[in-house]
Design an enzyme around this catalytic site. Structure first.
Site, PDB file in Angstrom:
ATOM      1  N   GLY A 170      54.951  55.729  46.890  1.00 13.23           N
ATOM      2  CA  GLY A 170      55.542  55.708  45.650  1.00 13.23           C
ATOM      3  C   GLY A 170      56.963  55.205  45.400  1.00 13.23           C
ATOM      4  O   GLY A 170      57.348  54.740  44.367  1.00 13.23           O
TER       5      GLY A 170
ATOM      6  N   GLU B  97      53.053  57.915  53.107  1.00 12.04           N
ATOM      7  CA  GLU B  97      52.324  56.910  52.648  1.00 12.04           C
ATOM      8  C   GLU B  97      52.672  55.777  51.905  1.00 12.04           C
ATOM      9  O   GLU B  97      52.426  55.535  50.848  1.00 12.04           O
ATOM     10  CB  GLU B  97      51.046  57.581  51.882  1.00 12.04           C
TER      11      GLU B  97
ATOM     12  N   TYR C  86      50.045  45.671  34.048  1.00 10.27           N
ATOM     13  CA  TYR C  86      51.176  46.472  33.900  1.00 10.27           C
ATOM     14  C   TYR C  86      52.445  46.168  33.045  1.00 10.27           C
ATOM     15  O   TYR C  86      53.467  46.561  33.328  1.00 10.27           O
ATOM     16  CB  TYR C  86      51.557  47.021  35.313  1.00 10.27           C
TER      17      TYR C  86
ATOM     18  N   CYS D  16      41.140  31.791  30.539  1.00 13.26           N
ATOM     19  CA  CYS D  16      40.795  31.808  28.898  1.00 13.26           C
ATOM     20  C   CYS D  16      40.888  33.405  28.252  1.00 13.26           C
ATOM     21  O   CYS D  16      40.205  33.994  27.854  1.00 13.26           O
ATOM     22  CB  CYS D  16      39.340  31.279  28.581  1.00 13.26           C
TER      23      CYS D  16
END
Ligand SMILES: *Cc1c(COP(=O)(O)O)cnc(C)c1O
Length: 420
Positions: free
Chosen positions: A240, A275, A318, A343
């Site tokens: 994270g 992680e 995002y 497009c």
């Protein structure tokens, strides 16, 4: 030190000038720096120097290229995988199965069985039924599945809603207050070797406070589980940590993160799993693109580049910012919108951005594209699947081919009843 730098006015990746890669491979193309991957792997590990027992499982969804995985395996990294396909990649890269963590909210029984056959070191369980199914499959094979329960600590990571995973309404993890009773029940199953708990609250975190709050809750949970007589040997703290995309953005460093972790987990007496994904891969890659046209606009001109939302989805998905830098800047600037050929109006990388002046035919890069870049690519608009290049010193190699639209077309069939 940065491995993406100008020499004689030309942007290089390590010792390779980007025009050389464009000439050899064409564009758009992702270009990665091996030295940057190695450095990030080392800096992240060094940041955790005060954590006695640890294992780092790179979240390979950030950048699952086989060559990248090999580099990280050589740095002693394991992998966090979220599908059978990712598990196959981690194994193909030579990562020991023992160092692989199998995460994911929808692992199928088939994927669990394949994970057991491969000897995966840790399954992170997302719900009680998954634990029961895993236990049953393991018992039928005469095995005990090593597992943790992923809990949802109900912490707002303060990041984009689509990459926030640790609030109670998100689909991930077991509500933390339900975890102790579930742990009691699952730990009685002979097919399970339940070793601890896991969490992962979101991605692109710019602040350590939500992580610290989540870890504090995990610490209380570990204490409660031990009071109930469970041996807790492992705690998985997820990933994270964010990276700067915009000039001037400031982010906690791996050292800051490591110091926080060392302090919060001081008395835990467990092996800690990490992680990281983006923090390892993000700044290790750029997307190299060529300007097709500079189209006059009503407010600002549109710089139309040959990369599009199908190659780099983050801005469309995002509202993400990627710096845009000319490969051979003249020193002049312009204010422009930057868009791809797809497009969709969403195929826009930036609006009203102050950028290097570019003309049709010029090369440029989107920076910080090493994570959640190529791996999210599609062939929308029947565009080719974007290739990837790895630079290592003065060498470079194509580490993923451009897959032509014709190759994808060749896998499609017109059924016999529609044949002409
Ligand atoms: C995506 C993911 C990560 C990595 O997140 P980053 O923000 O890239 O560090 C780690 N663990 C799990 C379970 C994930 O789903």
């Amino acid at each position: 030190m940065d491995h993406f730098a100008f020499r004689d006015g030309i942007l290089h990746v390590e010792d390779v000038p980007l025009p050389t890669i464009a000439e050899a491979v064409g564009s758009p193309v992702y270009v990665y720096s091996a030295a940057t991957f190695r450095r990030h792997a080392q800096v992240f590990r060094d940041g955790l120097k005060d954590v006695a027992r640890k294992h780092i499982a790179y979240a390979i969804k950030a950048n699952p290229n086989l060559a990248v995985l090999r580099l990280l395996a050589d740095e002693g990294y394991g992998a966090d995988v979220v599908s059978g396909g990712e598990m196959a990649r981690a194994l193909a890269a030579g990562m020991p199965p023992d160092g692989i963590v199998f995460s994911g909210v929808g692992k199928t029984a088939d994927e669990l069985a394949r994970g057991l056959d491969a000897g995966i070191g840790q399954f992170n369980l997302e719900l009680e039924e998954e634990g029961e199914v895993l236990a049953r499959i393991a018992a039928s094979k005469g095995l005990r599945a090593r597992a943790t329960i992923r809990v949802n600590p109900d912490v707002d990571a303060g990041t984009h809603a689509k990459i926030s995973t640790g609030r109670k309404e998100n689909k991930f993890g077991v509500p933390i207050d339900q975890a102790p009773d579930m742990f009691d029940r699952l730990s009685r199953l002979p097919g399970l070797d339940l070793r601890g708990v896991a969490c992962h609250i979101g991605s692109q975190l710019s602040d350590l406070a939500p992580l610290e709050a989540a870890y504090a809750r995990i610490g209380e949970l570990v204490a409660e589980l031990r009071r109930r007589g469970h041996a807790i040997s492992r705690v998985d703290l997820g990933g994270g940590l964010g990276v700067p995309y915009k000039p001037g953005d400031t982010f906690p460093s791996p050292a800051d993160y490591g110091a926080m972790v060392a302090s919060v987990t001081r008395d835990w007496d467990a092996e800690l799993m990490f992680e990281p994904g983006r923090v390892i891969a993000g700044n290790a890659g750029v997307l190299l693109t060529r300007v097709i046209w500079v189209k006059p606009g009503v407010v600002n001109p549109y710089v139309i580049v040959d990369a599009a939302m199908n190659d780099l989805a983050r801005p469309a998905l995002y509202d993400a910012w990627h710096d845009f830098v000319a490969v051979q800047p003249t020193g002049e600037r312009m204010v422009a919108n930057i868009a791809g050929p797809v497009c969709e109006s969403g195929d826009t990388f930036a609006m009203g951005r102050d950028i290097d002046r570019v003309e049709s035919g010029d090369l440029a890069v989107f920076r910080t594209a090493g994570a959640y870049g190529a791996t999210m690519a599609s062939t929308y608009n029947s565009r080719a699947l974007v290739p990837e290049v790895l630079v290592d010193g003065d060498r470079f190699a194509v580490v993923a081919d451009r897959i032509a639209a014709e190759t994808i077309l060749a896998a499609e069939r017109v059924p016999e009843w529609l044949a002409r």
